[in-house]
Design a protein around this motif. Structure first.
Motif, PDB file in Angstrom:
ATOM      1  N   LEU A 154     -27.845  17.048  20.670  1.00  0.00           N
ATOM      2  CA  LEU A 154     -26.532  16.523  21.100  1.00  0.00           C
ATOM      3  C   LEU A 154     -25.750  15.704  20.169  1.00  0.00           C
ATOM      4  CD1 LEU A 154     -26.993  16.250  25.106  1.00  0.00           C
ATOM      5  CD2 LEU A 154     -25.800  18.265  23.804  1.00  0.00           C
ATOM      6  N   HIS A 155     -26.715  14.782  19.781  1.00  0.00           N
ATOM      7  CA  HIS A 155     -25.823  13.623  18.790  1.00  0.00           C
ATOM      8  C   HIS A 155     -25.437  14.443  17.801  1.00  0.00           C
ATOM      9  CE1 HIS A 155     -25.342  10.112  16.246  1.00  0.00           C
ATOM     10  NE2 HIS A 155     -24.920   9.623  17.332  1.00  0.00           N
ATOM     11  N   THR A 156     -26.503  15.235  17.177  1.00  0.00           N
ATOM     12  CA  THR A 156     -26.397  16.062  15.522  1.00  0.00           C
ATOM     13  C   THR A 156     -25.184  16.792  15.727  1.00  0.00           C
ATOM     14  OG1 THR A 156     -28.633  15.463  15.302  1.00  0.00           O
ATOM     15  CG2 THR A 156     -27.719  16.919  13.880  1.00  0.00           C
ATOM     16  N   ILE A 157     -25.185  17.496  16.901  1.00  0.00           N
ATOM     17  CA  ILE A 157     -23.937  18.795  17.176  1.00  0.00           C
ATOM     18  C   ILE A 157     -22.689  18.063  16.786  1.00  0.00           C
ATOM     19  CG2 ILE A 157     -23.753  18.647  19.606  1.00  0.00           C
ATOM     20  CD1 ILE A 157     -24.261  21.741  16.882  1.00  0.00           C
ATOM     21  N   HIS A 158     -22.367  16.673  17.226  1.00  0.00           N
ATOM     22  CA  HIS A 158     -21.120  16.274  17.172  1.00  0.00           C
ATOM     23  C   HIS A 158     -21.026  15.359  16.054  1.00  0.00           C
ATOM     24  CE1 HIS A 158     -20.089  17.447  21.343  1.00  0.00           C
ATOM     25  NE2 HIS A 158     -21.103  16.826  21.592  1.00  0.00           N
ATOM     26  N   ARG A 159     -22.013  14.834  15.391  1.00  0.00           N
ATOM     27  CA  ARG A 159     -21.848  13.945  14.455  1.00  0.00           C
ATOM     28  C   ARG A 159     -22.923  14.324  13.242  1.00  0.00           C
ATOM     29  NH1 ARG A 159     -18.059  13.978  16.673  1.00  0.00           N
ATOM     30  NH2 ARG A 159     -16.641  12.505  17.661  1.00  0.00           N
ATOM     31  N   PRO A 160     -22.886  15.601  12.735  1.00  0.00           N
ATOM     32  CA  PRO A 160     -23.760  15.946  11.689  1.00  0.00           C
ATOM     33  C   PRO A 160     -23.623  15.346  10.408  1.00  0.00           C
ATOM     34  CG  PRO A 160     -21.956  17.609  11.809  1.00  0.00           C
ATOM     35  CD  PRO A 160     -21.846  16.614  12.832  1.00  0.00           C
ATOM     36  N   ARG A 161     -24.565  14.983   9.487  1.00  0.00           N
ATOM     37  CA  ARG A 161     -24.333  14.474   8.369  1.00  0.00           C
ATOM     38  C   ARG A 161     -24.430  15.446   7.126  1.00  0.00           C
ATOM     39  NH1 ARG A 161     -29.523  10.654   8.718  1.00  0.00           N
ATOM     40  NH2 ARG A 161     -30.040  12.632   9.444  1.00  0.00           N
ATOM     41  N   LEU A 191     -20.298  16.219  26.466  1.00  0.00           N
ATOM     42  CA  LEU A 191     -21.562  16.571  25.472  1.00  0.00           C
ATOM     43  C   LEU A 191     -21.815  17.845  25.210  1.00  0.00           C
ATOM     44  CD1 LEU A 191     -23.805  13.553  26.676  1.00  0.00           C
ATOM     45  CD2 LEU A 191     -22.599  13.653  24.623  1.00  0.00           C
ATOM     46  N   HIS A 192     -21.528  18.726  26.022  1.00  0.00           N
ATOM     47  CA  HIS A 192     -21.783  20.248  26.042  1.00  0.00           C
ATOM     48  C   HIS A 192     -20.350  20.855  25.438  1.00  0.00           C
ATOM     49  CE1 HIS A 192     -26.026  20.264  27.104  1.00  0.00           C
ATOM     50  NE2 HIS A 192     -25.598  19.419  28.212  1.00  0.00           N
ATOM     51  N   HIS A 193     -19.408  20.180  25.148  1.00  0.00           N
ATOM     52  CA  HIS A 193     -18.272  20.645  24.518  1.00  0.00           C
ATOM     53  C   HIS A 193     -18.272  20.726  23.007  1.00  0.00           C
ATOM     54  CE1 HIS A 193     -14.117  22.344  24.293  1.00  0.00           C
ATOM     55  NE2 HIS A 193     -13.537  21.207  23.497  1.00  0.00           N
ATOM     56  N   TYR A 194     -18.725  22.002  22.289  1.00  0.00           N
ATOM     57  CA  TYR A 194     -19.333  21.746  21.115  1.00  0.00           C
ATOM     58  C   TYR A 194     -18.204  21.952  20.039  1.00  0.00           C
ATOM     59  CZ  TYR A 194     -23.755  22.258  23.674  1.00  0.00           C
ATOM     60  OH  TYR A 194     -24.681  22.113  24.258  1.00  0.00           O
ATOM     61  N   PRO A 195     -18.347  21.403  18.691  1.00  0.00           N
ATOM     62  CA  PRO A 195     -17.247  21.748  17.640  1.00  0.00           C
ATOM     63  C   PRO A 195     -17.559  23.218  17.490  1.00  0.00           C
ATOM     64  CG  PRO A 195     -18.599  19.799  17.183  1.00  0.00           C
ATOM     65  CD  PRO A 195     -19.412  20.398  18.292  1.00  0.00           C
ATOM     66  N   ARG A 196     -16.292  23.866  17.142  1.00  0.00           N
ATOM     67  CA  ARG A 196     -16.035  25.236  17.024  1.00  0.00           C
ATOM     68  C   ARG A 196     -16.561  25.342  15.433  1.00  0.00           C
ATOM     69  NH1 ARG A 196     -10.616  27.228  18.390  1.00  0.00           N
ATOM     70  NH2 ARG A 196     -11.597  27.786  20.371  1.00  0.00           N
ATOM     71  N   ARG A 197     -16.295  24.356  14.548  1.00  0.00           N
ATOM     72  CA  ARG A 197     -16.526  24.645  13.123  1.00  0.00           C
ATOM     73  C   ARG A 197     -16.338  23.087  12.506  1.00  0.00           C
ATOM     74  NH1 ARG A 197     -11.942  24.658   9.933  1.00  0.00           N
ATOM     75  NH2 ARG A 197      -9.866  24.671  10.767  1.00  0.00           N
ATOM     76  N   TYR A 198     -16.822  22.988  11.362  1.00  0.00           N
ATOM     77  CA  TYR A 198     -16.773  21.774  10.507  1.00  0.00           C
ATOM     78  C   TYR A 198     -15.818  21.747   9.326  1.00  0.00           C
ATOM     79  CZ  TYR A 198     -20.577  20.813  13.816  1.00  0.00           C
ATOM     80  OH  TYR A 198     -21.187  20.822  14.974  1.00  0.00           O
ATOM     81  N   PRO A 243     -15.858  17.460  12.810  1.00  0.00           N
ATOM     82  CA  PRO A 243     -15.913  18.602  13.512  1.00  0.00           C
ATOM     83  C   PRO A 243     -14.660  18.722  14.145  1.00  0.00           C
ATOM     84  CG  PRO A 243     -16.445  16.033  14.527  1.00  0.00           C
ATOM     85  CD  PRO A 243     -16.213  16.049  13.090  1.00  0.00           C
ATOM     86  N   ILE A 244     -14.448  20.324  14.298  1.00  0.00           N
ATOM     87  CA  ILE A 244     -13.237  20.689  14.632  1.00  0.00           C
ATOM     88  C   ILE A 244     -13.351  21.274  15.980  1.00  0.00           C
ATOM     89  CG2 ILE A 244     -11.217  22.186  14.325  1.00  0.00           C
ATOM     90  CD1 ILE A 244     -11.661  19.992  12.149  1.00  0.00           C
ATOM     91  N   TYR A 245     -12.712  20.773  17.194  1.00  0.00           N
ATOM     92  CA  TYR A 245     -13.226  21.294  18.549  1.00  0.00           C
ATOM     93  C   TYR A 245     -12.212  22.219  19.002  1.00  0.00           C
ATOM     94  CZ  TYR A 245     -16.257  17.079  18.803  1.00  0.00           C
ATOM     95  OH  TYR A 245     -17.544  16.367  18.597  1.00  0.00           O
ATOM     96  N   PRO A 246     -12.547  23.139  19.951  1.00  0.00           N
ATOM     97  CA  PRO A 246     -11.929  23.855  20.885  1.00  0.00           C
ATOM     98  C   PRO A 246     -10.910  23.043  21.412  1.00  0.00           C
ATOM     99  CG  PRO A 246     -14.124  24.720  20.907  1.00  0.00           C
ATOM    100  CD  PRO A 246     -14.133  23.134  20.343  1.00  0.00           C
TER     101      PRO A 246
END
Length: 1006
Positions: free
Chosen positions: A208-215, A36-43, A160-163
């Motif tokens: 946490l929900h928003t950082i992974h699945r933002p609108r 959950l704390h592995h955040y997307p690098r960019r979108y 989301p583009i993850y590391p």
């Protein structure tokens, strides 16, 4: 505790063993909370094509693009198959290749017109970027209308583009995140409700929900703001509790005493303390006067004793003068080409002297503690002592490891009249060499303006030189003339090597950069580096060191050398001795301890001979304590400490042994603190009857935000100061690609400065005539990137950048016809005729021009106090030191300066991070730490070993200064009101998770 357990659940329970194993081994993710704390690098926006022109070489990337072409090629007589797919996004093209049996599925699916997401490692084949066997995911499954509807449905959604890693692509990580997102509501929210609501921050589960699945993009900003606060606040609470605990400890106040040792020392100083030294001293003395222990970090070059022999040469505006002639007030040349005054001279007595032998045959002498700015291919620029160089001089195969940066070529104004044209004198000296060995270059021509020295070199080489490969050689020059020619070539930023031939004569091989060549133009901004080939022991010689009143704290001998002396730590120790206490300085090595002891005793003179015949009446003893001392000397030192006879002791780890006892230890000074373990520092602090005051010193510059995190339990003092008469310079990054309106505003600001009666520079990496326009991707293009000041010649950003660097001639034309129309715009570059360049500069200096569009020829020697604005185009193409040097051209008068760093690089790129750091500080020595923000900050609470995850995932310690400062303020207030956090159980839980036993101990011991 059940809520915590949900996030502590192992990933293998949710995702299965194989996926969990890859995440653990390659990304360090073990639990639901980790993922959950592995955040997307960019979108990426679905339907929005990502620029292919910005792909970094040798990195794993994820791109969204459209198939333009797909063809199968056969080879080996039809036995082998290769599928080549060409992608496009409107800005560039990228080739995909699939081989063997792997061609069938992509050949059916990757049809022209299809959009897909691709992941792979960027490589180069036949000078074209490609992805070999990339993973891909189609974004439009069918080619009919329903497929078009699907693409339309994706539009405006953010992917989301993850590391990621080679073993797991970004979209596979996204699917894994989908599986654990239902656990997000179980996250414990550490922020107090009042703080969260007062600052309008999202609850943690929502973030946490928003950082992974933002609108929307606004969702991303809100989530990031909240998660940065989490990291900053919990860390600052830990550090605030540590600071509070410090204030509860008793300490003996050490108030200043008039007419004591400190006043006597100040009275004999050969220079006045800088404002910065006086300010930092006040901060320290205020702390020392309190009844709880000082706990302060002092940044800046510490100690003294970086010395050179009295016959070493120091460059002054009138030419070289011996070190022994340096006095307070002597004007010297610093490596950037500016002038500064010597503000301190410190004879060091006789010392062992070493001679550095450089690859061009030149040498320089210095002591073991002298500082050098050196570079290697792998480490970049570093500052090392002679001793450190001796210990690590050559590669295993015997090649030199370190090269020394050159000094910037400067105008000299020494010597008498120059009756002959310098070029004519050069030709005469070359023709005269056959008639005897006594032809020398007169001092008036050696210590002359740059253009005269260049003309003299050209005369010598035209009459006596001949081609030698890429260089030129002057054959059989008599020894004195060979020395003079080599000196002149180096003085204009070139490279000269003398080879003995016969009868004392030398062949002189000469290499000059294009811009500095006798055939055209003035000198380039940078000369050739010379490698350190050997370091030989010379013997004992009288030496001294000088301090230079300039932010670089440096001066020029034959090369780029550094010296700086700080009195702050010694003055603090003298103040404590005046109050009846003792001071101990802990140094990491015996050599450094001996150097500090020698420097302190020599600077104090008779004040360091308390109790001795001839010593000052109110002096004190300064003793040295190291492990290798003889038994008798050691016994005497221990006796002097326990009786209080010695007010100051300098030592190594030997100071912390059990048998070492103090009469009244009042101050501990730790030099180069990062070289000591926590336990060693703690043991020395335990030597006092009450906790002594602590001053931690580091010569390694630390940005303020790093100090607030890494050293957050220390108050920080920084020795930094602009030269007298200089105004502050505001610096900002202009993201031209992300925010085009920022670039429009840039030109508006230039017009505003001109309307206010000021002038502006616009700097570009390239001239723009046909000679300097290499084709992208070729070796010459890489060379152009190097000449443009690229921080690394082969950096992925430069290799992958398709567009050539912006050019002076193009930009000047666009500005004159567009945003700066009506202003007086002129160009300046290295290939202009010298007279034309002089004319332009004179007009600009006289105020007859509004805007000067130039290359880096303005980097040095340009002083127009009325110029207040600088716009640096393609700023990411320049090195950090070049940007800092260029920026120094504005803010030289009474009006503040403005420097705008324009870049098209993406926000997450290392290049943009580098520019952000340059914009964040005017401190040249701080910029040497710029690589910190280009890698993970590491574990800020302890000595994190490899594999230990950083405490900081979202927070960037340089970019997020405002968040860190605000969190520090909130944390300090909360801890003052509730030290045990009894009213904040969630915060206590988060703190426990952050502070394992090792980190807690690290904090407790300071």
């Amino acid at each position: 505790m059940e809520r915590v357990a949900a996030l502590d659940e192992p990933l293998k329970n949710i995702l299965g063993g194989s996926t969990a194993k890859v995440l653990a081994e390659h990304l360090g993710l073990q639990t639901v909370g980790d993922l959950l704390h592995h955040y997307p690098r960019r979108y990426a926006e679905r339907g929005e094509l990502t620029r292919l022109a910005d792909l970094p070489l040798d990195e794993h990337v994820t791109v969204v693009a459209q198939v333009a072409d797909a063809r199968v090629h056969t080879f080996n007589g039809g036995r082998g198959k290769r599928l080549e797919v060409t992608l496009t996004d409107g800005s560039g093209r990228l080739r995909l290749v699939f081989f063997g049996k792997g061609v069938h599925k992509p050949h059916k699916e990757l049809l022209p017109g299809r959009r897909a997401m691709f992941a792979g490692k960027v490589s180069v084949f036949n000078r074209r970027l490609q992805l070999a066997h990339p993973e891909y995911q189609l974004l439009d499954k069918d080619g009919d209308d329903s497929g078009a509807d699907a693409v339309s449905a994706f539009a405006n959604q953010l992917m989301p583009i993850y590391p990621a890693c080679q073993q797991m692509a970004s979209w596979k990580i996204a699917k894994a995140v989908d599986a654990v997102l239902p656990s997000a509501p179980d996250a414990v929210d550490p922020l107090p409700d009042a703080l969260r609501e007062g600052r309008d921050l999202l609850p943690l589960p929502d973030a946490l929900h928003t950082i992974h699945r933002p609108r929307t993009k606004a969702d991303i900003a809100d989530a990031r703001a909240r998660l940065k606060w989490d990291e900053a606040f919990v860390l600052q609470v830990a550090l605030a509790r540590r600071r509070l605990a410090e204030t509860q400890l008793p300490a003996v106040p050490r108030a200043l005493k008039a007419d004591g040792l400190l006043d006597a020392f100040d009275g004999k100083l050969p220079f006045t303390l800088t404002d910065g030294q006086q300010r930092v001293s006040r901060e320290i003395f205020d702390d020392l006067a309190t009844s709880h222990p000082m706990h302060r970090l002092l940044q800046g070059e510490v100690g003294s004793g970086k010395a050179q022999p009295l016959d070493a040469l120091v460059l002054t505006p009138r030419g070289f003068r011996p070190m022994g002639e340096m006095t307070v007030g002597t004007e010297v040349v610093v490596p950037s080409g500016e002038r500064a005054f010597v503000d301190g001279v410190f004879p060091q007595g006789e010392r062992e002297v070493w001679r550095l032998e450089l690859s061009d045959g030149s040498t320089v002498e210095c002591d073991d503690e002298h500082l050098w700015i050196v570079a290697s291919r792998h480490t970049g620029e570093r500052v090392l002592t002679t001793r450190a160089l001796r210990a690590d001089l050559l590669h295993p195969d015997g090649r030199p490891k370190w090269s020394i940066a050159p000094a910037t070529p400067v105008d000299l104004d020494g010597g008498d009249d120059r009756p002959l044209d310098p070029y004519v004198l050069g030709t005469e000296l070359a023709e005269r060499r056959a008639h005897g060995p006594d032809g020398r270059v007169p001092d008036a021509y050696r210590n002359a303006p740059l253009k005269d020295r260049l003309a003299l070199v050209r005369g010598l080489m035209d009459a006596g030189g001949r081609p030698a490969g890429a260089n030129a050689v002057f054959r059989a020059a008599p020894g004195p003339l060979a020395d003079d020619l080599a000196w002149l070539v180096r003085s204009v930023g070139g490279h000269a090597r003398q080879i003995p031939v016969r009868d004392g004569a030398h062949d002189v091989y000469v290499a000059l950069r294009d811009a500095a060549s006798p055939d055209g133009g003035g000198p380039g901004p940078v000369g050739f580096r010379r490698h350190v080939r050997a370091i030989a022991h010379v013997g004992r010689k009288p030496v001294q060191c000088i301090s230079v009143a300039h932010p670089e704290h440096a001066y020029v001998t034959d090369h780029f050398t550094v010296t700086h002396n700080t009195m702050v730590a010694l003055r603090a120790m003298l103040g404590v001795v005046d109050s009846g206490g003792q001071a101990a300085m802990l140094a990491p090595t015996e050599v450094l301890a001996q150097q500090h002891h020698r420097s302190i005793t020599e600077m104090m003179g008779e004040l360091a001979e308390g109790g001795l015949l001839g010593g000052a009446e109110h002096g004190t003893k300064v003793v040295l304590l190291t492990g290798s001392m003889g038994a008798a000397a050691r016994r005497q030192a221990l006796l002097d400490l326990v009786t209080g006879e010695a007010g100051i002791v300098v030592g190594t780890h030997a100071l912390i042994e059990d048998k070492v006892q103090f009469h009244d230890l009042g101050l501990v000074v730790v030099d180069e603190q990062h070289r000591f373990g926590v336990e060693q520092r703690d043991a020395l602090r335990g030597k006092g009857a009450q906790p002594p005051h602590l001053l931690v010193m580091t010569a390694t510059p630390i940005p303020r935000t790093v100090a607030m995190t890494v050293f957050g339990d220390l108050e920080t003092s920084v020795l930094d100061q602009l030269p007298a008469g200089r105004s502050p310079i505001a610096s900002h990054v202009v993201p031209a690609k992300d925010k085009p309106h920022f670039l429009e505003r840039t030109w508006e600001r230039v017009r505003e400065e001109v309307a206010a009666g000021h002038q502006a520079y616009v700097v570009c990496p390239r001239i723009g005539d046909e000679e300097d326009t290499p084709k992208a991707g070729t070796k010459s293009a890489k060379g152009a990137a190097q000449k443009a000041g690229s921080p690394e010649a082969d950096s992925p950003e430069d290799v992958a950048e398709k567009r050539p660097p912006l050019a002076v001639l193009d930009i000047a034309d666009q500005l004159a016809k567009g945003p700066l129309s009506g202003l007086k715009v002129a160009v300046l570059h290295g290939r202009m005729a010298p007279d034309d360049k002089d004319a332009v500069m004179q007009k600009f200096a006289a105020g007859a021009l509004d805007v000067l569009v130039a290359t880096t020829v303005i980097e040095v020697g340009v002083n127009v106090p009325n110029a207040t604005a600088m716009v640096i185009m393609d700023a990411d193409r320049f090195g950090v030191s070049q940007l800092h040097q260029l920026r120094g051209r504005v803010g030289r008068g009474s009006a503040p300066g403005l420097c705008l760093l324009v870049s098209e690089m993406p926000e997450a790129s290392p290049a943009r991070a580098r520019l952000a750091a340059v914009a964040a500080t005017l401190d040249g020595f701080e910029l040497s730490r710029i690589d910190l923000e280009q890698r993970r900050e590491g574990d800020v609470l302890g000595q994190a070993q490899s594999g230990v995850r950083s405490s900081l995932r979202m927070l960037a310690v340089i970019d997020d200064e405002e968040v860190i400062a605000a969190a520090r303020e909130e944390a300090t207030a909360l801890v003052a009101a509730d030290p045990d956090l009894t009213g904040y159980p969630e915060l206590r839980t988060a703190l426990s998770a952050l502070l394992d036993d090792e980190r807690e101990q690290y904090l407790d011991k300071g």
